[in-house]
Structure formats: structure tokens, C-alpha cells
Write a protein that holds these residues in place. Structure first.
Motif, PDB file in Angstrom:
ATOM      1  N   ILE A 172       0.842  -1.200   0.000  1.00 31.96           N
ATOM      2  CA  ILE A 172       0.000   0.000   0.000  1.00 31.96           C
ATOM      3  C   ILE A 172       0.880   1.253   0.000  1.00 31.96           C
ATOM      4  CG2 ILE A 172      -1.753   1.301   1.300  1.00 31.96           C
ATOM      5  CD1 ILE A 172      -2.831  -1.313   0.157  1.00 31.96           C
ATOM      6  N   GLU A 173       1.918   1.222   0.826  1.00 31.91           N
ATOM      7  CA  GLU A 173       2.813   2.384   0.904  1.00 31.91           C
ATOM      8  C   GLU A 173       3.531   2.598  -0.431  1.00 31.91           C
ATOM      9  OE1 GLU A 173       5.255   2.588   4.473  1.00 31.91           O
ATOM     10  OE2 GLU A 173       6.683   3.850   3.396  1.00 31.91           O
ATOM     11  N   ARG A 174       3.980   1.514  -1.033  1.00 30.46           N
ATOM     12  CA  ARG A 174       4.681   1.615  -2.329  1.00 30.46           C
ATOM     13  C   ARG A 174       3.760   2.168  -3.415  1.00 30.46           C
ATOM     14  NH1 ARG A 174       6.221  -3.622  -2.788  1.00 30.46           N
ATOM     15  NH2 ARG A 174       4.975  -4.240  -4.593  1.00 30.46           N
ATOM     16  N   PHE A 175       2.527   1.656  -3.439  1.00 34.81           N
ATOM     17  CA  PHE A 175       1.588   2.113  -4.467  1.00 34.81           C
ATOM     18  C   PHE A 175       1.194   3.572  -4.245  1.00 34.81           C
ATOM     19  CE2 PHE A 175       0.264  -2.542  -4.629  1.00 34.81           C
ATOM     20  CZ  PHE A 175       1.138  -2.804  -5.654  1.00 34.81           C
ATOM     21  N   TYR A 176       0.971   3.919  -2.974  1.00 33.67           N
ATOM     22  CA  TYR A 176       0.596   5.314  -2.678  1.00 33.67           C
ATOM     23  C   TYR A 176       1.709   6.246  -3.143  1.00 33.67           C
ATOM     24  CZ  TYR A 176      -0.349   9.679  -0.397  1.00 33.67           C
ATOM     25  OH  TYR A 176      -0.565  11.015  -0.175  1.00 33.67           O
ATOM     26  N   ARG A 177       2.957   5.880  -2.803  1.00 36.86           N
ATOM     27  CA  ARG A 177       4.094   6.733  -3.158  1.00 36.86           C
ATOM     28  C   ARG A 177       4.179   6.922  -4.675  1.00 36.86           C
ATOM     29  NH1 ARG A 177       8.935   8.147  -0.735  1.00 36.86           N
ATOM     30  NH2 ARG A 177       8.585   6.812   1.078  1.00 36.86           N
ATOM     31  N   SER A 178       4.019   5.833  -5.385  1.00 37.28           N
ATOM     32  CA  SER A 178       4.151   5.901  -6.837  1.00 37.28           C
ATOM     33  C   SER A 178       3.003   6.705  -7.466  1.00 37.28           C
ATOM     34  CB  SER A 178       4.202   4.479  -7.391  1.00 37.28           C
ATOM     35  OG  SER A 178       4.461   4.502  -8.753  1.00 37.28           O
ATOM     36  N   LEU A 179       1.774   6.427  -7.025  1.00 35.60           N
ATOM     37  CA  LEU A 179       0.611   7.152  -7.565  1.00 35.60           C
ATOM     38  C   LEU A 179       0.700   8.637  -7.240  1.00 35.60           C
ATOM     39  CD1 LEU A 179      -2.241   4.703  -6.442  1.00 35.60           C
ATOM     40  CD2 LEU A 179      -1.577   5.162  -8.814  1.00 35.60           C
ATOM     41  N   ARG A 180       1.063   8.927  -6.019  1.00 35.50           N
ATOM     42  CA  ARG A 180       1.121  10.308  -5.549  1.00 35.50           C
ATOM     43  C   ARG A 180       2.219  11.082  -6.295  1.00 35.50           C
ATOM     44  NH1 ARG A 180      -1.294  14.534  -2.525  1.00 35.50           N
ATOM     45  NH2 ARG A 180       0.390  15.780  -1.682  1.00 35.50           N
ATOM     46  N   ARG A 181       3.343  10.395  -6.513  1.00 30.91           N
ATOM     47  CA  ARG A 181       4.467  11.040  -7.192  1.00 30.91           C
ATOM     48  C   ARG A 181       4.085  11.415  -8.623  1.00 30.91           C
ATOM     49  NH1 ARG A 181       9.035   8.466  -9.709  1.00 30.91           N
ATOM     50  NH2 ARG A 181      10.892   9.817  -9.693  1.00 30.91           N
ATOM     51  N   ILE A 182       3.436  10.480  -9.311  1.00 32.99           N
ATOM     52  CA  ILE A 182       3.033  10.751 -10.695  1.00 32.99           C
ATOM     53  C   ILE A 182       1.990  11.885 -10.718  1.00 32.99           C
ATOM     54  CG2 ILE A 182       1.898   9.780 -12.724  1.00 32.99           C
ATOM     55  CD1 ILE A 182       3.046   7.014 -11.782  1.00 32.99           C
ATOM     56  N   ARG A 183       1.014  11.798  -9.812  1.00 28.43           N
ATOM     57  CA  ARG A 183      -0.034  12.826  -9.781  1.00 28.43           C
ATOM     58  C   ARG A 183       0.562  14.209  -9.520  1.00 28.43           C
ATOM     59  NH1 ARG A 183      -5.545  12.310  -8.317  1.00 28.43           N
ATOM     60  NH2 ARG A 183      -5.337  10.373  -9.502  1.00 28.43           N
ATOM     61  N   VAL A 241      -7.845   6.063  -2.367  1.00 29.15           N
ATOM     62  CA  VAL A 241      -8.115   4.782  -1.696  1.00 29.15           C
ATOM     63  C   VAL A 241      -6.869   4.322  -0.949  1.00 29.15           C
ATOM     64  CG1 VAL A 241      -8.668   2.341  -2.093  1.00 29.15           C
ATOM     65  CG2 VAL A 241      -9.888   4.112  -3.386  1.00 29.15           C
ATOM     66  N   MET A 242      -5.720   4.367  -1.627  1.00 30.69           N
ATOM     67  CA  MET A 242      -4.465   3.941  -0.988  1.00 30.69           C
ATOM     68  C   MET A 242      -4.100   4.896   0.146  1.00 30.69           C
ATOM     69  SD  MET A 242      -3.317   1.231  -2.525  1.00 30.69           S
ATOM     70  CE  MET A 242      -3.978   0.336  -3.920  1.00 30.69           C
ATOM     71  N   GLY A 243      -4.279   6.182  -0.096  1.00 35.74           N
ATOM     72  CA  GLY A 243      -3.922   7.188   0.910  1.00 35.74           C
ATOM     73  C   GLY A 243      -4.703   6.998   2.195  1.00 35.74           C
ATOM     74  N   ARG A 244      -5.979   6.641   2.068  1.00 41.04           N
ATOM     75  CA  ARG A 244      -6.812   6.458   3.264  1.00 41.04           C
ATOM     76  C   ARG A 244      -6.371   5.242   4.082  1.00 41.04           C
ATOM     77  NH1 ARG A 244     -11.197   8.244   0.018  1.00 41.04           N
ATOM     78  NH2 ARG A 244     -11.804   6.110  -0.442  1.00 41.04           N
ATOM     79  N   LEU A 245      -5.675   4.302   3.421  1.00 43.08           N
ATOM     80  CA  LEU A 245      -5.223   3.099   4.128  1.00 43.08           C
ATOM     81  C   LEU A 245      -3.885   3.313   4.857  1.00 43.08           C
ATOM     82  CD1 LEU A 245      -6.109   0.458   1.392  1.00 43.08           C
ATOM     83  CD2 LEU A 245      -7.291   0.807   3.560  1.00 43.08           C
ATOM     84  N   LEU A 246      -3.278   4.462   4.621  1.00 44.95           N
ATOM     85  CA  LEU A 246      -1.987   4.742   5.273  1.00 44.95           C
ATOM     86  C   LEU A 246      -2.205   5.595   6.510  1.00 44.95           C
ATOM     87  CD1 LEU A 246       0.538   5.834   2.497  1.00 44.95           C
ATOM     88  CD2 LEU A 246       0.575   3.751   3.859  1.00 44.95           C
ATOM     89  N   ASP A 247      -1.284   5.493   7.479  1.00 47.07           N
ATOM     90  CA  ASP A 247      -1.437   6.385   8.630  1.00 47.07           C
ATOM     91  C   ASP A 247      -0.992   7.795   8.204  1.00 47.07           C
ATOM     92  OD1 ASP A 247       1.311   7.114  10.070  1.00 47.07           O
ATOM     93  OD2 ASP A 247       1.450   5.132   9.141  1.00 47.07           O
ATOM     94  N   ARG A 275       1.916   9.188   5.442  1.00 45.54           N
ATOM     95  CA  ARG A 275       1.465   9.857   4.213  1.00 45.54           C
ATOM     96  C   ARG A 275       2.103  11.246   4.104  1.00 45.54           C
ATOM     97  NH1 ARG A 275      -4.455   9.539   4.564  1.00 45.54           N
ATOM     98  NH2 ARG A 275      -4.318  11.686   5.286  1.00 45.54           N
ATOM     99  N   ALA A 276       2.114  11.958   5.193  1.00 45.07           N
ATOM    100  CA  ALA A 276       2.671  13.319   5.173  1.00 45.07           C
ATOM    101  C   ALA A 276       4.156  13.286   4.838  1.00 45.07           C
ATOM    102  CB  ALA A 276       2.441  13.990   6.523  1.00 45.07           C
ATOM    103  N   GLN A 277       4.845  12.272   5.360  1.00 45.58           N
ATOM    104  CA  GLN A 277       6.280  12.169   5.086  1.00 45.58           C
ATOM    105  C   GLN A 277       6.542  11.877   3.605  1.00 45.58           C
ATOM    106  OE1 GLN A 277       8.278   9.471   7.730  1.00 45.58           O
ATOM    107  NE2 GLN A 277      10.191   9.628   6.574  1.00 45.58           N
ATOM    108  N   ILE A 278       5.756  10.954   3.074  1.00 50.02           N
ATOM    109  CA  ILE A 278       5.902  10.635   1.643  1.00 50.02           C
ATOM    110  C   ILE A 278       5.622  11.887   0.810  1.00 50.02           C
ATOM    111  CG2 ILE A 278       4.893   9.319  -0.269  1.00 50.02           C
ATOM    112  CD1 ILE A 278       4.347   7.052   1.756  1.00 50.02           C
ATOM    113  N   ASP A 279       4.531  12.579   1.148  1.00 51.44           N
ATOM    114  CA  ASP A 279       4.151  13.780   0.389  1.00 51.44           C
ATOM    115  C   ASP A 279       5.281  14.811   0.404  1.00 51.44           C
ATOM    116  OD1 ASP A 279       1.803  12.431   0.098  1.00 51.44           O
ATOM    117  OD2 ASP A 279       0.566  13.824   1.256  1.00 51.44           O
ATOM    118  N   GLN A 280       5.895  14.941   1.569  1.00 54.98           N
ATOM    119  CA  GLN A 280       6.963  15.939   1.694  1.00 54.98           C
ATOM    120  C   GLN A 280       8.178  15.546   0.848  1.00 54.98           C
ATOM    121  OE1 GLN A 280       8.482  16.390   5.630  1.00 54.98           O
ATOM    122  NE2 GLN A 280       9.346  18.422   5.224  1.00 54.98           N
TER     123      GLN A 280
END
Ligand SMILES: Cc1ncc(C[n+]2csc(CCOP(=O)(O)OP(=O)(O)O)c2C)c(N)n1
Ligand SMILES: [Mg+2]
Length: 326
Positions: free
Chosen positions: A17-28, A280-286, A290-295
Motif C-alpha cells: 500500500i505504501e509503495r503504491f501510494y508513493r508511486s501514484l502520488r508522485r506521478i499525480r 483509496v491507498m492514501g486512506r489506508l496509510l497512517d 502519508r505526510a512524510q511521503i508527500d513531503q
């Protein structure tokens, strides 16, 4: 357009979930940054954003090894980034700089990264599909079990070369995964103005290629299907076809929305936006993770933009380099 099926709950491990969130978020975020910069004219090339469609590239490419090969079209930012394409070289390319992945000559539609086994993307619909088959033939001869994935749109399936390649790939049992990102439109033309039937998978199956359809945009389902296909291709099964329904949120080309343009409406986008895999992935992360990945992503993008801005344009005397043979 088809009804969007009900949301399915993903069941990946926390690490996935963390890997997918990071990848999706990065592309977006990369594409949002491109859209933000675009009106200032620092990016001169046409841009075809994949916002809304990222889960197809992320899900499929997650099932690959680093030395497998990916080919994509002009809507190729997501595939480029998911496969590990260099972000600095991508921004520099969009800025037309000499440090760009195509030395600033190609822009958004001609991303390439040989070090990460990304074949060059192409602006001419469908033309990369036979090139991917050529690569798959080379990998088959190499005999190390590597595979090729080729991404293309629903419109590309109307090109003759798509059918020629299906036939050739099936005949020669090439390790080639065809992935159709069916977003229901070719520019402004809806499927029902272009296809007598929507039975694309049946059409493909007649070539002797197993064909699967995924209609809900579920990243984990896409990944599971791709993993299975890739495993069988490594054993010599020959090509597999995947039709993934998805939805483009922005205009065909450019940084904006186009729901007022008259060929589609916001209501049709709504179910896709409500089940956005990134959310969906973001909601499954604490929230802290999520904030750290976003940063981290924000910083990485800022560095890539700064790199592009600090890079030089190609020298004027190089204008004809790589155009004519020496
Ligand atoms: C051979 C060719 N014909 C027409 C065009 C103009 N054109 C650019 S994108 C596009 C639509 C392709 O739609 P699709 O394959 O569904 O991809 P999408 O843009 O939806 O991702 C067309 C017709 C082109 N670039 N190349
Ligand atoms: Mg399309």
C-alpha cells in the motif's frame, strides 16, 4: 460510457500500500506541477496528462523486473515514472534543455530512458506497438526470460499496425504484454462512434492471445492480472492482452479540464474520481507516513524543476544533429 462498477476494497500488504501510494502520488504531483507551470510557457511541448489513469501503469509495472522493457505512447508520463525514468531528465526534457532525456529535442511526447529499459515514447498513434514487438523478439532470442509491456489507448486499437502486431506476436509467441488503457475516448470521439461492438477482448482472442478485461480501475486487480501474465510469458506462453478501463480527468492535450467542451460531462467522471486509487491507498496509510511521503515528493519535484531551470538549451549549432546522417 459503461457504468462504473462498485468500489472494491484493496487487500495489499502495508508495504505494498505504501509503495503504491508513493508511486501514484508522485506521478499525480508531477503532472499537477506540469499543469501549474504550463501557462507560464516554460514548457513548450504539448502535454497529454495521465491524471486519473495512473493506476494502470503503476499496477502493471509493479509486476515487472527492473530489466524488463516498457513501451508507451505520448500519454506516457505515468509509465515513464513508474518504470523508474529519471525525474530530472524528464523535467529538463519538458523545458527543452540539453540535459533532458531526449537532449531537449522531444518534449513530453518523446520520453526515453534506456538505463531503465524504457523504449522511447511516440506521438504517432500505435507506432510504438510494433517496435515493442521487435524488442520482444530480441528478448525471446536472448532467452533470459525478460518481457516487454506495451501501453496504448483504445484509439490505437483501430490502427492496422495494432492488428498486424497481435498476429505476429501470437504466431511467434513473443513475451509481450499488450495493455490497452481504455479511457473511452480518442480525443473527443467516444467509443460508440468508433466501434461496432465493445468486444475488444473477443477480437484480440481470435488471434490466439489470452485477453482479460478489468473494468473497475482497481490497482491490485490490475497488478495481480499483470503478474500472472508476466509469469506465464517468462515460461514461453506467448503474448497476453489486458484491457483496463480507466478515465482521463483532464483535456486530451493540455493542462486543464474540458467538461464544458460538449463531448462529455462531469457526471460521467464522478464515479472514477470517487474511487480514485490514489485516495483509496492514501486512506489506508497512517497520516504521518502519508505526510512524510508527500513531503519527500514535494522536495524531489522542486529539485527536478530547479535542475531543469538551471540547465542550458542545446547549442544552436547542434540544431541539425541527429536529423541527418553525418
Ligand atoms: C496515426 C495518427 N493518427 C491520428 C493522430 C492524432 N491523434 C493524436 S492522439 C489521438 C487519439 C488516440 O486515442 P487513444 O489511443 O484512445 O489514446 P488516449 O489519447 O485516449 O490516451 C489521435 C487520433 C496521431 N497522432 N497519429
Ligand atoms: Mg483513449
Amino acid at each position: 460510457m459503461d457504468e462504473h462498477p462498485p468500489l472494491t476494497i484493496p487487500s495489499g500488504t502495508p508495504a505494498e500500500i505504501e509503495r503504491f501510494y508513493r508511486s501514484l502520488r508522485r506521478i499525480r504531483r508531477v503532472e499537477e506541477e506540469i499543469a501549474r507551470l504550463y501557462p507560464s510557457n516554460v514548457i513548450r511541448s504539448p502535454i497529454h496528462l495521465s491524471i486519473g489513469q495512473e493506476a494502470v501503469s503503476v499496477g502493471v509495472i509493479d509486476g515487472l523486473n527492473p530489466d524488463d522493457v516498457v513501451a508507451a505512447s505520448y500519454r506516457g508520463h505515468a509509465a515513464y515514472l513508474a518504470k523508474g525514468g529519471d525525474l530530472k531528465a524528464m523535467f529538463a526534457e519538458l523545458y527543452g534543455r540539453d540535459t533532458g532525456c531526449a537532449r531537449g529535442r522531444g518534449g513530453s511526447m518523446h520520453l526515453i530512458d534506456p538505463a531503465h529499459h524504457l523504449l522511447g515514447t511516440s506521438a504517432v498513434v500505435g507506432t510504438h506497438i510494433p517496435l515493442a514487438a521487435g524488442q520482444a523478439l530480441a528478448l525471446k532470442r536472448e532467452g533470459r526470460g525478460r518481457v516487454v509491456v506495451v501501453f496504448f489507448g483504445d484509439g490505437a486499437t483501430e490502427e492496422g499496425v495494432f492488428h498486424e502486431t497481435l498476429n505476429f506476436a501470437a504466431l511467434h509467441r513473443l513475451p509481450l504484454l499488450f495493455v490497452c488503457e481504455n479511457n473511452f475516448y480518442a480525443i473527443h470521439s467516444p467509443l460508440d462512434h468508433r466501434w461496432a461492438t465493445r468486444r475488444l477482448c473477443e477480437r484480440v482472442a481470435t488471434y490466439g492471445i489470452p485477453a482479460h478485461q478489468i473494468t473497475d480501475g482497481d490497482l491490485l486487480r490490475i497488478r495481480a492480472c499483470a503478474l500472472e501474465a508476466v509469469a506465464s510469458m517468462r515460461q514461453g506462453s506467448g503474448p497476453v492482452f489486458l484491457e483496463c478501463h480507466t478515465y482521463r480527468w483532464c483535456e486530451h492535450v493540455g493542462p486543464s479540464e474540458d467538461f464544458e467542451a460538449g463531448y462529455r460531462n462531469r457526471t460521467e467522471a464522478q464515479p472514477w474520481q470517487e474511487t480514485d486509487p490514489l485516495d483509496v491507498m492514501g486512506r489506508l496509510l497512517d497520516p504521518l507516513t502519508r505526510a512524510q511521503i508527500d513531503q519527500e515528493i514535494t522536495l524531489e519535484i522542486a529539485e527536478a524543476v530547479a535542475f531543469a531551470e538551471a540547465s542550458s538549451f542545446p547549442a544552436a549549432e547542434e540544431l541539425l544533429a541527429h536529423v541527418y546522417a553525418p
